[in-house]
Write an enzyme that holds these catalytic residues in place. Sequence first.
Site, PDB file in Angstrom:
ATOM      1  N   TYR A   1      -2.114   1.829  27.569  1.00 63.17           N
ATOM      2  CA  TYR A   1      -0.916   0.988  27.535  1.00 63.17           C
ATOM      3  C   TYR A   1       0.352   1.860  27.521  1.00 63.17           C
ATOM      4  O   TYR A   1       0.409   2.853  26.786  1.00 63.17           O
ATOM      5  CB  TYR A   1      -0.985   0.093  26.292  1.00 63.17           C
ATOM      6  CG  TYR A   1       0.097  -0.938  26.207  1.00 63.17           C
ATOM      7  CD1 TYR A   1       0.094  -2.050  27.036  1.00 63.17           C
ATOM      8  CD2 TYR A   1       1.129  -0.809  25.286  1.00 63.17           C
ATOM      9  CE1 TYR A   1       1.091  -3.005  26.962  1.00 63.17           C
ATOM     10  CE2 TYR A   1       2.132  -1.762  25.195  1.00 63.17           C
ATOM     11  CZ  TYR A   1       2.103  -2.859  26.044  1.00 63.17           C
ATOM     12  OH  TYR A   1       3.087  -3.802  25.957  1.00 63.17           O
TER      13      TYR A   1
ATOM     14  N   LYS B   1      -1.963 -11.133  22.574  1.00 63.54           N
ATOM     15  CA  LYS B   1      -2.649 -11.479  23.814  1.00 63.54           C
ATOM     16  C   LYS B   1      -3.728 -12.535  23.541  1.00 63.54           C
ATOM     17  O   LYS B   1      -3.403 -13.624  23.129  1.00 63.54           O
ATOM     18  CB  LYS B   1      -3.193 -10.198  24.467  1.00 63.54           C
ATOM     19  CG  LYS B   1      -2.198  -9.029  24.463  1.00 63.54           C
ATOM     20  CD  LYS B   1      -0.948  -9.298  25.292  1.00 63.54           C
ATOM     21  CE  LYS B   1       0.166  -8.284  25.062  1.00 63.54           C
ATOM     22  NZ  LYS B   1      -0.161  -6.880  25.197  1.00 63.54           N
TER      23      LYS B   1
ATOM     24  N   ARG C   1       4.483  -6.976   1.236  1.00 65.14           N
ATOM     25  CA  ARG C   1       4.283  -5.794   2.096  1.00 65.14           C
ATOM     26  C   ARG C   1       2.928  -5.146   1.826  1.00 65.14           C
ATOM     27  O   ARG C   1       2.351  -4.494   2.689  1.00 65.14           O
ATOM     28  CB  ARG C   1       5.425  -4.767   1.919  1.00 65.14           C
ATOM     29  CG  ARG C   1       5.211  -3.500   2.768  1.00 65.14           C
ATOM     30  CD  ARG C   1       6.494  -2.718   3.041  1.00 65.14           C
ATOM     31  NE  ARG C   1       7.307  -2.517   1.872  1.00 65.14           N
ATOM     32  CZ  ARG C   1       7.024  -1.663   0.882  1.00 65.14           C
ATOM     33  NH1 ARG C   1       5.941  -0.908   0.927  1.00 65.14           N
ATOM     34  NH2 ARG C   1       7.823  -1.564  -0.177  1.00 65.14           N
TER      35      ARG C   1
ATOM     36  N   ASP D   1      -8.592   0.610  21.932  1.00 67.29           N
ATOM     37  CA  ASP D   1      -7.699  -0.545  22.039  1.00 67.29           C
ATOM     38  C   ASP D   1      -8.480  -1.625  22.782  1.00 67.29           C
ATOM     39  O   ASP D   1      -8.744  -1.511  23.978  1.00 67.29           O
ATOM     40  CB  ASP D   1      -6.429  -0.131  22.795  1.00 67.29           C
ATOM     41  CG  ASP D   1      -5.415  -1.273  22.915  1.00 67.29           C
ATOM     42  OD1 ASP D   1      -5.846  -2.453  22.885  1.00 67.29           O
ATOM     43  OD2 ASP D   1      -4.214  -0.992  23.059  1.00 67.29           O
TER      44      ASP D   1
HETATM   45  C1  PLP Z   1       0.378  -5.663  24.759  1.00 65.80           C
HETATM   46  C2  PLP Z   1      -0.485  -4.498  24.480  1.00 65.80           C
HETATM   47  C3  PLP Z   1      -0.198  -3.617  23.431  1.00 65.80           C
HETATM   48  C4  PLP Z   1       1.046  -3.742  22.576  1.00 65.80           C
HETATM   49  O1  PLP Z   1       1.054  -4.918  21.847  1.00 65.80           O
HETATM   50  P1  PLP Z   1       2.420  -5.635  21.344  1.00 65.80           P
HETATM   51  O2  PLP Z   1       1.884  -6.761  20.569  1.00 65.80           O
HETATM   52  O3  PLP Z   1       3.181  -6.000  22.560  1.00 65.80           O
HETATM   53  O4  PLP Z   1       3.154  -4.639  20.519  1.00 65.80           O
HETATM   54  C5  PLP Z   1      -1.071  -2.566  23.205  1.00 65.80           C
HETATM   55  N1  PLP Z   1      -2.170  -2.392  23.967  1.00 65.80           N
HETATM   56  C6  PLP Z   1      -2.473  -3.216  24.991  1.00 65.80           C
HETATM   57  C7  PLP Z   1      -3.692  -2.978  25.790  1.00 65.80           C
HETATM   58  C8  PLP Z   1      -1.653  -4.301  25.277  1.00 65.80           C
HETATM   59  O5  PLP Z   1      -1.952  -5.106  26.301  1.00 65.80           O
END
Ligand code: PLP
Length: 391
Positions: free
Chosen positions: A107, A204, A54, A179
Amino acid sequence: MRKSTKAIHSGGLEHSIYGEVSVPIFQSSTFAFPSAADGAARFSGKQPGYIYTRLNNPTVNALEEGVAALEGGFAGVATATGMAAVSSVYISFLSRGDHVVATNCVYGSSRVILESELSRYGVETTFVDSSELSNIEKAMRPETRMIFLETPMNPNMKITDLAGAAEIAKKSGALLAVDNTFASPYLQRPIEFGADIVINSLTKFINGHTDVIGGMIVVKTEELYNRVKKIVSLFGTTMDPHQAWLILRGLRTLPLRIEKSQENAMKLAKFLKSHPKVTWVSYPGLPDHPQHELAKQQMDGFGSMISFGVQNGLEGGITVMNSVRLITLAVSLGGIESLIEHPASMTHASIAPEERREAGIVDELVRFSVGCEDFEDLRDDLNEALNAITD
Ligand SMILES: *Cc1c(COP(=O)(O)O)cnc(C)c1O
């Protein structure tokens, strides 16, 4: 090292064990100490070495180094999901009485936490269309602690000026968190433009194979790193070593996948523009995108996300969803396979229609994550699906 070399070579072990070329999976929850004195020295930070997964794990650390090198940050902290990265950034830096200025297209879950959860702890947020810097400036208050941005914005593909936002943050003593999921560090490195914190949903583009969930926080300074590392370790939003190993494997081919998918995206954006059933196309690579020049300045390429409008509004969007055959009807993005979705009836259906329209999420908008298939096959599939819309 340049960026493709970094994606392939950054993030390895300090010492190989058998001369292995790939980083092994250290699937161990805990690590033995040679002696009591060594254990004490590791806990006090006087001796490097592993204690407990962890807190740190060699496979996870390799992935953190790899992504941090690409983003150009001081260091990275990997998390179980992208949302674990977002929430850990909030928890690390926001306290009662603080104010946040966030992109109105942030998001969905990132928005809901700010609106419905952090508000319970006395943190207030103002959502603005950040593609106009003056909107950010006007929303700033003496107690604004963080500007939280997403660019390109989801799903309208508007761009926010990162250098301009960083200047506003600096002037006000606020942190700039970005982000970077939609662009990935292969195309955009917010720290170069003055951001303090960068988040990626590794689910992604970075993993890129639609088979693993994960997140990463990369920060500019050691001080920010120590804070985020402490919160992630304490709250236990840590990544698992097997997950890290899979994502590291994805990272190695990030440059190849992005180059192929954005080449497809440019061709498809042009094709869509010429299609009679398409009312508009928003892709930063098209010269008529309102922020095409800004995208050129702060991105190395225009990426593989396209949004477009179809005839017959909501009904037209639903027809396209039900008519594609090769392209998969699914949310998420950034994988090798093309995915299509309809925000008004899916990802953004829970947002009130007026609020949706305000954020540019109109009923006819289709969001398209372009994959690495052959352009001609994607074009033919889209063409047939669009032609299924009745006049
Ligand atoms: C998918 C996504 C998230 C969240 O990510 P997870 O891996 O699904 O928790 C946050 N920000 C953006 C822009 C995303 O496309």
